[in-house]
Write a protein that holds these residues in place. Structure first.
Motif, short mmCIF file in Angstrom:
data_model
loop_
_atom_site.label_atom_id
_atom_site.label_comp_id
_atom_site.label_asym_id
_atom_site.label_seq_id
_atom_site.Cartn_x
_atom_site.Cartn_y
_atom_site.Cartn_z
N PHE A 213 0.83 -1.21 0.00
CA PHE A 213 0.00 0.00 0.00
C PHE A 213 0.86 1.25 0.00
N GLY A 214 1.93 1.24 0.77
CA GLY A 214 2.80 2.41 0.82
C GLY A 214 3.41 2.73 -0.54
N MET A 215 3.93 1.70 -1.22
CA MET A 215 4.53 1.93 -2.54
C MET A 215 3.49 2.44 -3.54
N ALA A 216 2.31 1.80 -3.55
CA ALA A 216 1.27 2.20 -4.50
C ALA A 216 0.78 3.61 -4.21
N ALA A 217 0.57 3.94 -2.94
CA ALA A 217 0.05 5.26 -2.60
C ALA A 217 1.03 6.37 -2.96
N VAL A 218 2.31 6.16 -2.65
CA VAL A 218 3.31 7.19 -2.97
C VAL A 218 3.43 7.39 -4.48
N SER A 219 3.45 6.29 -5.23
CA SER A 219 3.57 6.39 -6.69
C SER A 219 2.37 7.09 -7.30
N LEU A 220 1.18 6.70 -6.88
CA LEU A 220 -0.04 7.32 -7.43
C LEU A 220 -0.14 8.79 -7.01
#
Length: 478
Positions: A213-220
């Motif tokens: 979730f952290g990786m996806a949220a930061v990228s988006l």
């Protein structure tokens, strides 16, 4: 990735076909990572979108790969290497079919996520199958063979993509994966050992969820920063939640009995510096395969195939530099090479802000070849320094972590470039190709400056430190 040696090495007659199977999977993954770039303007026309908004097609693929890579070893141990490898090919083919059938950008982005989930497992699980089949003294030679398609895919991808767009349609860059994938499925079933289902440790689902979730949220959040108004506000909120999730993962890993990545990994200085250096230096360089074909077609009037062929000097420059990397690091040391090379890389990225419609093609080719050579040296040196001090017990985990950071940086680099490009497009306008060219120039300059941030990280390396034997094999150095 679990216990590598639970199966003894297989007979020599069965090993060579296995290498071809793994090489085919690697080829599919690397080809698809580059073939899409030259097709983005054609996709945009068919889908009714602006070419400058098509970066989400690339971001979705890279992010999906980054999210699943940490679970690849556990999945292979839990379900067997052949079953997971064949599932990865099937997912990749399914995603390709869905991409070819997509009629809107959201559908295409969703299909690229499916494709990326399959691509994330192809190389890690394939490498694990090779490691279990070959004696240790033959593993590096075996992976050198598998690594060849990793060079061929980027070499032919942009040109092949441009040719298909020009003489057929962009849909064929995805349809071509279907027969290749079917051959890969049959070959994997025939030549890959099933792999014993191991008694693996429990999967850290909580840690994985926090990390993913952290990786996806930061990228988006990075991708949405250029929207303005409510979109920028929601991106800021998503960024905060993403960073909080990553921080929560670190705190969770410190007290977990079986974390995805043991905190002890980060006691290694070169690993810490190498991972952060990878992340920040790739933010600038990873956007170039997206930006160059786009500016050539949208602002300079190149045909898709011409734009694809213009990427060849980048790959040739990359291949030409590889033999001298070890010599340079031995002569001057990792820190010195990486600091100087990062500055050179930043200048070369920024130099593309000088491109003009009347620029001679040969001059652009020299510029691209120089970028390819410096970029290749950057990857080789910083990937090796990241892994060189890990002991055997931590080598696989460190390699998975590095692969995850690389894919995350690729997605974030394209997302950041897309956001910056959209912001400058709003500033300069989009009345004609000249306005768009101004936006591209400003974006190249910004991404070059962004790359300079990594020099502060590489300065933390020990001075004049020479290389040592690589713990995993040559394919990880590119």
């Amino acid at each position: 990735m679990g216990d590598f040696m639970t199966r003894g090495p297989v007979s020599p007659t069965s090993r060579q076909p296995l290498l071809w199977v793994v090489a085919l999977g690697f080829f599919m993954q690397t080809l698809d990572a580059t073939i899409v770039n030259t097709a983005l303007p054609a996709m945009a026309r068919d889908l009714g979108e602006s070419p400058l908004q098509m970066h989400s097609v690339i971001v979705a693929y890279s992010l999906a790969m980054a999210v699943l890579i940490p679970a690849s070893g556990w999945l292979a141990d839990r379900f067997g290497t052949r079953r997971v490898f064949m599932s990865a090919i099937a997912l990749f083919v399914l995603g390709s079919v869905l991409c070819a059938l997509s009629s809107t950008l959201p559908l295409l982005v969703g299909a690229r996520v499916v494709q990326g989930l399959g691509g994330a497992l192809l190389l890690p699980v394939g490498r694990l199958a090779v490691l279990r089949a070959f004696p240790r003294d033959e593993f590096i030679r075996a992976m050198s063979f598998v690594a060849i398609p990793g060079l061929v895919g980027p070499l032919i991808g942009p040109t092949l993509g441009g040719w298909m767009v020009e003489y057929a349609s962009w849909h064929w860059i995805f349809w071509v994966n279907v027969p290749v994938g079917l051959v890969g499925l049959m070959a994997a079933r025939r030549f890959m050992a099933a792999g014993e289902v191991l008694a693996v440790r429990g999967f850290d689902a909580v840690g994985y969820g926090l990390l993913a979730f952290g990786m996806a949220a930061v990228s988006l959040a990075v991708e949405g920063m250029a929207g303005g108004g409510a979109r920028s506000a929601s991106s800021l909120v998503m960024m905060i939640f993403g960073l909080a999730s990553l921080a929560a993962y670190w705190l969770h890993a410190l007290r977990s009995d079986a974390p995805l990545f043991v905190p002890g990994l980060f006691a290694v200085r070169t690993l810490r510096v190498g991972l952060l250096g990878n992340l920040f230096s790739r933010l600038g360089s990873s956007c170039m395969p997206f930006m160059i074909p786009l500016v050539l077609q949208v602002s300079l009037g190149y045909a898709p195939m011409q734009a694809g062929m213009m990427m060849l000097p980048t790959v040739l420059g990359s291949m030409a530099v590889k033999p001298v990397v070890t010599f340079m690091v031995r002569r001057w040391g990792y820190r010195e090479v990486l600091v100087v090379n990062t500055c050179a890389l930043a200048l070369l990225i920024a130099s593309f802000c000088l491109i003009t419609p009347g620029q001679p093609p040969w001059l652009l080719m020299v510029q691209l070849a120089a970028f390819g050579g410096v970029n290749s040296m950057q990857f080789s040196a910083m990937n090796t320094v990241t892994l060189k001090d890990l002991d055997t017990g931590h080598a696989s985990s460190g390699n998975s972590l590095l692969s995850m950071v690389q894919m995350l940086a690729m997605g974030m680099g394209v997302a950041a470039a897309g956001a910056v490009l959209a912001s400058f497009q709003g500033y300069f306008g989009a009345a004609d190709a000249q306005d768009t060219l101004h936006a591209f120039r400003a974006t190249f300059a910004c991404m070059g400056v962004l790359t300079l941030a990594a020099t502060a990280l590489f300065l933390q390396l020990p001075p004049h430190e020479p290389p040592r034997p690589h713990p995993l094999g040559p394919e990880e150095q590119s």
